[in-house]
Design an enzyme around this catalytic site. Sequence first.
Site, PDB file in Angstrom:
ATOM      1  N   ARG A 200       0.727  -1.233   0.093  1.00 50.36           N
ATOM      2  CA  ARG A 200      -0.046  -0.016   0.093  1.00 50.36           C
ATOM      3  C   ARG A 200       0.982   1.256   0.039  1.00 50.36           C
ATOM      4  O   ARG A 200       0.721   2.234  -0.513  1.00 50.36           O
ATOM      5  CB  ARG A 200      -1.027   0.027   1.085  1.00 50.36           C
ATOM      6  CG  ARG A 200      -2.103  -0.981   1.063  1.00 50.36           C
ATOM      7  CD  ARG A 200      -2.954  -1.076   2.268  1.00 50.36           C
ATOM      8  NE  ARG A 200      -3.452   0.107   2.641  1.00 50.36           N
ATOM      9  CZ  ARG A 200      -4.237   0.177   3.916  1.00 50.36           C
ATOM     10  NH1 ARG A 200      -4.009  -0.711   4.859  1.00 50.36           N
ATOM     11  NH2 ARG A 200      -4.809   1.164   4.075  1.00 50.36           N
TER      12      ARG A 200
ATOM     13  N   HIS B 243      -6.609   7.552  12.208  1.00 48.43           N
ATOM     14  CA  HIS B 243      -5.951   5.983  12.145  1.00 48.43           C
ATOM     15  C   HIS B 243      -4.605   6.089  11.725  1.00 48.43           C
ATOM     16  O   HIS B 243      -4.061   4.862  11.361  1.00 48.43           O
ATOM     17  CB  HIS B 243      -7.057   5.241  10.915  1.00 48.43           C
ATOM     18  CG  HIS B 243      -8.300   5.218  11.498  1.00 48.43           C
ATOM     19  ND1 HIS B 243      -9.464   4.683  10.583  1.00 48.43           N
ATOM     20  CD2 HIS B 243      -8.740   5.230  12.644  1.00 48.43           C
ATOM     21  CE1 HIS B 243     -10.368   4.540  11.353  1.00 48.43           C
ATOM     22  NE2 HIS B 243     -10.276   4.895  12.587  1.00 48.43           N
TER      23      HIS B 243
ATOM     24  N   CYS C  97      11.196   1.527  21.870  1.00 47.51           N
ATOM     25  CA  CYS C  97      11.357   2.815  22.376  1.00 47.51           C
ATOM     26  C   CYS C  97      10.232   3.750  22.410  1.00 47.51           C
ATOM     27  O   CYS C  97      10.351   4.840  22.811  1.00 47.51           O
ATOM     28  CB  CYS C  97      12.705   3.233  21.855  1.00 47.51           C
ATOM     29  SG  CYS C  97      12.850   3.953  20.038  1.00 47.51           S
TER      30      CYS C  97
HETATM   31  C1  BV8 Z   1     -11.289   1.268  19.147  1.00 49.00           C
HETATM   32  C2  BV8 Z   1      -6.083   0.988  10.131  1.00 49.00           C
HETATM   33  C3  BV8 Z   1     -11.169   1.095  21.516  1.00 49.00           C
HETATM   34  C4  BV8 Z   1      -4.961   1.530   8.951  1.00 49.00           C
HETATM   35  C5  BV8 Z   1      -8.435   0.853  10.186  1.00 49.00           C
HETATM   36  C6  BV8 Z   1     -14.283  -5.863  19.125  1.00 49.00           C
HETATM   37  C7  BV8 Z   1     -12.872  -5.534  19.837  1.00 49.00           C
HETATM   38  C8  BV8 Z   1     -12.223  -4.249  19.688  1.00 49.00           C
HETATM   39  C9  BV8 Z   1     -12.909  -3.311  18.975  1.00 49.00           C
HETATM   40  C10 BV8 Z   1     -14.115  -3.475  18.516  1.00 49.00           C
HETATM   41  C11 BV8 Z   1     -14.836  -4.912  18.320  1.00 49.00           C
HETATM   42  N1  BV8 Z   1     -16.088  -4.462  17.816  1.00 49.00           N
HETATM   43  C12 BV8 Z   1     -15.870  -3.462  17.602  1.00 49.00           C
HETATM   44  C13 BV8 Z   1     -14.972  -2.576  17.706  1.00 49.00           C
HETATM   45  C14 BV8 Z   1     -14.486  -1.135  17.407  1.00 49.00           C
HETATM   46  C15 BV8 Z   1     -13.682  -1.462  16.112  1.00 49.00           C
HETATM   47  C16 BV8 Z   1     -14.844  -1.256  14.883  1.00 49.00           C
HETATM   48  O1  BV8 Z   1     -15.292  -0.411  14.864  1.00 49.00           O
HETATM   49  N2  BV8 Z   1     -14.872  -2.517  14.427  1.00 49.00           N
HETATM   50  C17 BV8 Z   1     -15.740  -2.650  13.074  1.00 49.00           C
HETATM   51  C18 BV8 Z   1     -15.071  -3.659  12.106  1.00 49.00           C
HETATM   52  C19 BV8 Z   1     -16.952  -3.182  13.987  1.00 49.00           C
HETATM   53  N3  BV8 Z   1     -13.081  -0.124  16.161  1.00 49.00           N
HETATM   54  C20 BV8 Z   1     -11.687  -0.095  16.618  1.00 49.00           C
HETATM   55  O2  BV8 Z   1     -11.142  -1.198  17.147  1.00 49.00           O
HETATM   56  C21 BV8 Z   1     -11.000   1.101  16.829  1.00 49.00           C
HETATM   57  N4  BV8 Z   1     -10.549   1.316  18.085  1.00 49.00           N
HETATM   58  O3  BV8 Z   1     -12.307   1.102  19.268  1.00 49.00           O
HETATM   59  O4  BV8 Z   1     -10.606   1.362  20.219  1.00 49.00           O
HETATM   60  C22 BV8 Z   1     -10.086   1.247  22.456  1.00 49.00           C
HETATM   61  C23 BV8 Z   1     -10.408   2.055  23.731  1.00 49.00           C
HETATM   62  C24 BV8 Z   1      -9.717   2.079  24.727  1.00 49.00           C
HETATM   63  C25 BV8 Z   1      -8.426   1.794  24.471  1.00 49.00           C
HETATM   64  C26 BV8 Z   1      -8.098   1.090  23.378  1.00 49.00           C
HETATM   65  C27 BV8 Z   1      -8.820   0.899  22.231  1.00 49.00           C
HETATM   66  C28 BV8 Z   1      -9.861   1.348  15.559  1.00 49.00           C
HETATM   67  C29 BV8 Z   1     -10.596   1.421  14.372  1.00 49.00           C
HETATM   68  C30 BV8 Z   1      -9.304   1.798  13.527  1.00 49.00           C
HETATM   69  C31 BV8 Z   1      -9.004   0.348  12.820  1.00 49.00           C
HETATM   70  N5  BV8 Z   1      -8.023   0.820  11.507  1.00 49.00           N
HETATM   71  N6  BV8 Z   1      -7.412   1.405   9.604  1.00 49.00           N
HETATM   72  C32 BV8 Z   1      -5.165   0.872   7.626  1.00 49.00           C
HETATM   73  O5  BV8 Z   1      -5.062  -0.390   7.409  1.00 49.00           O
HETATM   74  O6  BV8 Z   1      -5.853   1.563   6.772  1.00 49.00           O
HETATM   75  S1  BV8 Z   1      -9.980   0.898   9.851  1.00 49.00           S
HETATM   76  C33 BV8 Z   1     -10.290   1.232   8.226  1.00 49.00           C
HETATM   77  O7  BV8 Z   1     -11.545   1.255   8.060  1.00 49.00           O
HETATM   78  C34 BV8 Z   1      -9.598   2.223   7.412  1.00 49.00           C
HETATM   79  O8  BV8 Z   1      -8.976   2.999   8.553  1.00 49.00           O
HETATM   80  C35 BV8 Z   1     -10.990   2.834   6.889  1.00 49.00           C
HETATM   81  O9  BV8 Z   1     -10.687   4.158   6.765  1.00 49.00           O
HETATM   82  C36 BV8 Z   1     -11.901   2.490   7.881  1.00 49.00           C
HETATM   83  C37 BV8 Z   1     -13.017   2.802   7.795  1.00 49.00           C
HETATM   84  O10 BV8 Z   1     -13.607   2.401   6.498  1.00 49.00           O
HETATM   85  P1  BV8 Z   1     -14.012   3.322   5.249  1.00 49.00           P
HETATM   86  O11 BV8 Z   1     -13.043   4.238   4.949  1.00 49.00           O
HETATM   87  O12 BV8 Z   1     -15.458   3.555   5.510  1.00 49.00           O
HETATM   88  O13 BV8 Z   1     -13.884   2.458   4.055  1.00 49.00           O
HETATM   89  P2  BV8 Z   1     -14.924   1.423   3.368  1.00 49.00           P
HETATM   90  O14 BV8 Z   1     -14.363   0.670   2.286  1.00 49.00           O
HETATM   91  O15 BV8 Z   1     -15.731   0.755   4.607  1.00 49.00           O
HETATM   92  O16 BV8 Z   1     -16.148   2.296   2.850  1.00 49.00           O
HETATM   93  C38 BV8 Z   1     -15.818   2.984   1.800  1.00 49.00           C
HETATM   94  C39 BV8 Z   1     -16.996   3.842   1.321  1.00 49.00           C
HETATM   95  O17 BV8 Z   1     -16.701   4.810   0.040  1.00 49.00           O
HETATM   96  C40 BV8 Z   1     -18.254   3.327   1.043  1.00 49.00           C
HETATM   97  O18 BV8 Z   1     -19.447   3.562   1.581  1.00 49.00           O
HETATM   98  C41 BV8 Z   1     -18.442   3.406  -0.644  1.00 49.00           C
HETATM   99  O19 BV8 Z   1     -19.690   3.546  -0.997  1.00 49.00           O
HETATM  100  C42 BV8 Z   1     -17.704   4.708  -0.740  1.00 49.00           C
HETATM  101  N7  BV8 Z   1     -17.219   4.990  -2.030  1.00 49.00           N
HETATM  102  C43 BV8 Z   1     -16.453   4.006  -2.734  1.00 49.00           C
HETATM  103  N8  BV8 Z   1     -15.817   4.656  -3.878  1.00 49.00           N
HETATM  104  C44 BV8 Z   1     -16.298   5.877  -3.618  1.00 49.00           C
HETATM  105  C45 BV8 Z   1     -17.177   6.153  -2.667  1.00 49.00           C
HETATM  106  N9  BV8 Z   1     -17.535   7.387  -2.110  1.00 49.00           N
HETATM  107  C46 BV8 Z   1     -17.392   8.286  -3.022  1.00 49.00           C
HETATM  108  N10 BV8 Z   1     -16.950   8.440  -4.146  1.00 49.00           N
HETATM  109  C47 BV8 Z   1     -16.341   7.085  -4.566  1.00 49.00           C
HETATM  110  N11 BV8 Z   1     -15.683   7.260  -5.812  1.00 49.00           N
END
Ligand code: BV8
Length: 248
Positions: free
Chosen positions: A67, A120, A131
């Site tokens: 990536r 993120h 470190c």
């Molecule tokens: C947290 C990393 C708490 C880098 C990413 C069980 C255990 C642990 C946590 C959880 C759990 N259950 C739920 C959670 C919370 C979890 C979560 O939400 N899980 C989901 C899957 C249910 N969240 C977390 O874990 C977060 N941390 O909760 O911490 C905590 C509290 C105290 C102490 C410690 C911790 C951390 C979340 C971050 C994860 N890292 N990325 C990387 O590799 O990129 S997330 C990943 O998804 C990306 O960052 C991305 O940005 C993000 C969201 O996805 P989208 O950007 O929305 O992309 P997606 O493909 O889904 O959608 C694209 C959209 O674009 C679509 O709607 C499409 O229609 C549209 N589109 C497409 N083409 C176009 C367009 N729109 C316009 N024009 C176009 N041309």
Amino acid sequence: MRDRGQGVRKSFRNIIVLTGAGVSAESGMGTFRDKDGIWTQHSLEDVATPEGFARNPRLVHDFYNARRRSLREAAPNAAHTALARLERMAGQAGAALLLVTQNVDNLHEKAGSRSLLHMHGELEKVMCASCGIKGPWDEDLFTGTECWSCGAVGSLRPDVVWFGEMPYGMDMIHDRLSACDLFVSIGTSGEVYPAAGFVEEARMSGAHTIELNLEPSANARVFGEGRYGPASQVVSEWVEDIGQRLRA
Ligand code: BV8
């Protein structure tokens, strides 16, 4: 300020923009949950969790190296440049704008956005698990790469927030959400928290909320307004509209 016959025209003072992978789709960066998205080719648990990294660091480095390499060829699209233009227009109108991105690419910076928070993390940054040092990194990373600061081998990882890790800048984001009067979500599926919950916080502050996406997201019904189509088109048109209100 009065609209022509539409009641009091509100010019916005505190704007928050949230972007996701969809804003970079037309720049060739993959999205996650679309058809053929990144999570259909890789298991999220294997490449975007601390446990996955501990289990198989080589697989995770390969995932992020690919990536990071594709980022070198990617250029901002019209949506990124429109958002940078919006930041300048907001500044000229004395309004505050914060762009919070879930994306780890650097396309908002390349387009000129400055008031930017990568909640993120960033593909072109690494951190040392031994470190704690962080720094810019735009080449491949390997399990044998040595930390430039402490000399540890194998402790460098991408400075991105994996699932189960705390996103960056949450205090600032919550502060700004509590005072915002315009919240715009662009190119995100609304599936990942805490980002997917920001629209509710903005609504509680009385903000006008808009979704600009290719199609309605998981939480589309929460937004006051939705405009759908490719970001390069929909975002540019919306920025033109808002620009007029900011200049009014
Ligand atoms: C947290 C990393 C708490 C880098 C990413 C069980 C255990 C642990 C946590 C959880 C759990 N259950 C739920 C959670 C919370 C979890 C979560 O939400 N899980 C989901 C899957 C249910 N969240 C977390 O874990 C977060 N941390 O909760 O911490 C905590 C509290 C105290 C102490 C410690 C911790 C951390 C979340 C971050 C994860 N890292 N990325 C990387 O590799 O990129 S997330 C990943 O998804 C990306 O960052 C991305 O940005 C993000 C969201 O996805 P989208 O950007 O929305 O992309 P997606 O493909 O889904 O959608 C694209 C959209 O674009 C679509 O709607 C499409 O229609 C549209 N589109 C497409 N083409 C176009 C367009 N729109 C316009 N024009 C176009 N041309």
